[in-house]
Design an enzyme around this catalytic site. Sequence first.
Site, PDB file in Angstrom:
ATOM      1  N   TYR A 262       0.862  -1.181   0.000  1.00 40.58           N
ATOM      2  CA  TYR A 262       0.000   0.000   0.000  1.00 40.58           C
ATOM      3  C   TYR A 262       0.906   1.241   0.000  1.00 40.58           C
ATOM      4  CZ  TYR A 262      -3.438  -3.359   1.914  1.00 40.58           C
ATOM      5  OH  TYR A 262      -4.254  -4.448   2.138  1.00 40.58           O
TER       6      TYR A 262
ATOM      7  N   ASN B  63      -4.292 -14.608   0.862  1.00 41.20           N
ATOM      8  CA  ASN B  63      -4.436 -15.012  -0.546  1.00 41.20           C
ATOM      9  C   ASN B  63      -3.808 -16.371  -0.842  1.00 41.20           C
ATOM     10  OD1 ASN B  63      -5.655 -12.394  -1.501  1.00 41.20           O
ATOM     11  ND2 ASN B  63      -3.680 -11.616  -0.779  1.00 41.20           N
TER      12      ASN B  63
ATOM     13  N   SER C 195     -16.006  -2.935  -2.230  1.00 34.39           N
ATOM     14  CA  SER C 195     -15.658  -1.626  -2.824  1.00 34.39           C
ATOM     15  C   SER C 195     -16.836  -0.665  -2.850  1.00 34.39           C
ATOM     16  CB  SER C 195     -15.111  -1.836  -4.245  1.00 34.39           C
ATOM     17  OG  SER C 195     -13.937  -2.606  -4.204  1.00 34.39           O
TER      18      SER C 195
END
Length: 326
Positions: free
Chosen positions: A59, A157, A209
Amino acid sequence: MSQQVKIGKSDVTATALGLGTNAVGGYNLFPNLKDETGLDIVKTGIESGITLLDTAYVYGLGHSEELVGKAIKDFNRSKLVIATKGAHDFSTGEQVIKNEPKFLTEQVDASLKRLGTDYIDIYYIHFPDHDTPKAEAVGALQRLREAGKIRAIGVSNFSLDQIKDANVDGYLDVVEDEFSLLHQDHGADMLPYFKENNISFVPYFPLASGLLTGKYTKDVHFPQDDIRSQMDDFQEPRYSDILAAVDKVRPIAEAHDATVAQTILAWYIKNPLISVVIPGAKKPEQVAANAKAMAVALSDDEFQTIDAAFSGFKHITSGKSLADPD
């Protein structure tokens, strides 16, 4: 007192709702981010009762960690749970995913420096690489835990087989992966294993989102540099199906004098398969609003009604919102 959850077999406890900080310093993920706003987002989260802050090296290539570290200086570090993630190597100018023990050890030390702290509460291997045995990768994190640099070990993940390999010595405490009412196929095969092995589950993109906030209408468009423009959820006919399901949540939200987003987050908090839900935010007021979900107590019937409204998404293989980087 907000509900506290225990992270795996560790001694880390956190609020059932945390804060995802990919929009805090994540200039490579979102356009037009401002550091001052990012700092305010983190501080507002803490002031609103949230204890878990979830960041990652990727990030902003360390910038999110730096901002989180700067923001927490005004607060009692011992009451906060800082989670970060590593696996990305850009040293050659190209993105390479690495899980080698030496690389992960270096990444933890670099994250500690950026965060300005002497320990990380949860450290995740952000993505699996192709070659490193996962037990060796987690073994490196276990040695860092024994050295006091991290308190809980996670992976993100990973496939179920990779998770099993990573947990062969029983060191794994927590798994982070995409999971939401819209993406229930993701990780569904993993949940029984988590329960059997006392591994916590932390879903990311819980509000898909923004699609599960109730703010979207039929007509929507995002510029190419907005991450949402790449997502299948915003393509028809799936998009209209999502809006119809969200509409079924509105009466429950009204009954609790809550927003749709708060009610959806309350569903995750009540879900026994989920440990901590980590919605992100681009504005401080969004964080404060999300935190209020911790006070929304859904009844069993309300939980089931929401579950039923999105039941169709349990059987649809939708693909992850973002492709794996490797």
